[in-house]
Design a protein around this motif. Structure first.
Motif, mmCIF file in Angstrom:
data_model
loop_
_atom_site.group_PDB
_atom_site.id
_atom_site.type_symbol
_atom_site.label_atom_id
_atom_site.label_comp_id
_atom_site.label_asym_id
_atom_site.label_seq_id
_atom_site.Cartn_x
_atom_site.Cartn_y
_atom_site.Cartn_z
ATOM 1 N N GLN A 286 38.649 40.722 42.180
ATOM 2 C CA GLN A 286 38.383 39.335 42.541
ATOM 3 C C GLN A 286 39.439 38.410 41.956
ATOM 4 O OE1 GLN A 286 34.832 37.489 40.914
ATOM 5 N NE2 GLN A 286 34.412 36.533 42.874
ATOM 6 N N GLN A 287 39.930 38.730 40.754
ATOM 7 C CA GLN A 287 40.913 37.860 40.103
ATOM 8 C C GLN A 287 42.312 38.084 40.667
ATOM 9 O OE1 GLN A 287 40.332 35.448 38.278
ATOM 10 N NE2 GLN A 287 42.121 34.921 37.087
ATOM 11 N N ALA A 288 42.721 39.346 40.840
ATOM 12 C CA ALA A 288 44.090 39.645 41.236
ATOM 13 C C ALA A 288 44.246 39.857 42.736
ATOM 14 C CB ALA A 288 44.579 40.891 40.489
ATOM 15 N N GLY A 289 43.173 40.126 43.439
ATOM 16 C CA GLY A 289 43.239 40.371 44.869
ATOM 17 C C GLY A 289 42.397 39.380 45.648
ATOM 18 N N PRO B 247 40.870 20.740 33.232
ATOM 19 C CA PRO B 247 40.396 22.130 33.321
ATOM 20 C C PRO B 247 40.761 22.806 34.643
ATOM 21 C CG PRO B 247 38.664 20.696 32.463
ATOM 22 C CD PRO B 247 39.767 19.799 32.943
ATOM 23 N N GLU B 248 40.833 22.042 35.721
ATOM 24 C CA GLU B 248 41.197 22.629 37.014
ATOM 25 C C GLU B 248 42.655 23.098 37.007
ATOM 26 O OE1 GLU B 248 38.062 20.283 39.976
ATOM 27 O OE2 GLU B 248 40.142 19.606 39.877
ATOM 28 N N ILE B 249 43.527 22.348 36.345
ATOM 29 C CA ILE B 249 44.924 22.784 36.205
ATOM 30 C C ILE B 249 44.983 24.116 35.461
ATOM 31 C CG2 ILE B 249 47.126 22.289 35.037
ATOM 32 C CD1 ILE B 249 46.605 19.306 35.593
ATOM 33 N N LYS B 250 44.224 24.220 34.404
ATOM 34 C CA LYS B 250 44.191 25.455 33.601
ATOM 35 C C LYS B 250 43.701 26.633 34.445
ATOM 36 C CE LYS B 250 42.344 27.248 29.206
ATOM 37 N NZ LYS B 250 41.613 28.426 29.731
ATOM 38 N N GLN B 251 42.651 26.411 35.231
ATOM 39 C CA GLN B 251 42.089 27.471 36.055
ATOM 40 C C GLN B 251 43.071 27.930 37.126
ATOM 41 O OE1 GLN B 251 38.643 29.138 36.075
ATOM 42 N NE2 GLN B 251 40.337 30.329 36.882
ATOM 43 N N SER C 172 47.706 35.591 37.401
ATOM 44 C CA SER C 172 47.089 36.877 37.743
ATOM 45 C C SER C 172 47.606 37.410 39.074
ATOM 46 C CB SER C 172 45.558 36.744 37.795
ATOM 47 O OG SER C 172 45.144 36.012 38.936
ATOM 48 N N TRP C 173 48.041 36.506 39.966
ATOM 49 C CA TRP C 173 48.582 36.928 41.263
ATOM 50 C C TRP C 173 50.073 37.237 41.199
ATOM 51 C CZ3 TRP C 173 46.112 32.046 43.939
ATOM 52 C CH2 TRP C 173 44.724 32.220 44.011
#
Length: 205
Positions: free
Chosen positions: A46-49, A98-102, A109-110
């Protein structure tokens, strides 16, 4: 002979019991192992793909867009004369930091490029459609004070928010990464409401 028989049986029985106990331990230990590997796979995927080019573009464009909003909001917390404008600036900083950080974590991760902190000014030359301010606009805003500052801040931030909503709608329609689409929905809801608030404040001036 009668005395030696129990001595032979007892070790054999102990070995049999130990073997049974070992089987229980192995089967019991293997289940949590399978359970953990199953639960870890979706998280990694979910994080990388599960993302597409639109998700990457959304994060890469929204990061400098948010950074510029923070560049406008931070001084407004002290420079603005209206309490409502000061509160709005604080709310913008609280939400978009926080949205910038996310989004930065997603891009990392991509394996995609993360915009540098100064990218917001570089973006201004061709980012009119996204509501980005030019360096000239920002310099003009920073020279103002009092009600003139409040008015300019609200007008510029309305345009800025409209650009963010446009980008977020595109992410919702063409993006694939679930968390990015969720963030896009949140941006549409919150910033549309703030646009309405800012328009009301302008009417009061």
């Amino acid at each position: 002979m009668k005395r030696t028989i129990p001595l032979i049986i007892t070790p054999v029985l102990a070995l049999a019991l130990a073997a049974c106990g070992g089987d229980d331990k192995e089967s019991g230990g293997s289940k949590p192992g399978h359970s953990m590997s199953t639960s870890a796979t979706p998280t990694t995927g979910q994080q990388a793909g599960q993302h597409n080019d639109q998700d990457v573009m959304f994060a890469q464009m929204m990061i400098p867009h948010h950074q510029q909003a923070l560049e406008m909001a931070k001084p407004a917390k002290t420079k603005a004369s209206m309490p409502e404008v000061k509160k709005l600036a604080a709310d913008i900083e609280k939400a978009q930091g926080p949205e910038i950080k996310q989004m930065t974590e997603w891009l990392t991760s991509w394996g995609a490029n993360v915009p540098s902190p100064g990218a917001s000014m570089d973006h201004g030359g061709h980012g009119g459609a996204e509501g980005m301010m030019s360096a000239k606009d920002m310099a003009k805003l920073n020279k103002l004070s009092g009600m003139a500052y409040d008015k300019a801040f609200l007008e510029m931030m309305i345009k800025h928010h409209q650009g963010a909503v446009t980008m977020a709608k595109k992410e919702q329609s063409s993006g694939q990464f679930p968390a990015a689409k969720t963030m896009a929905g949140s941006i549409i809801t919150s910033q549309t409401a703030e646009i309405s608030t800012m328009r009301d404040l302008l009417k009061k001036m």
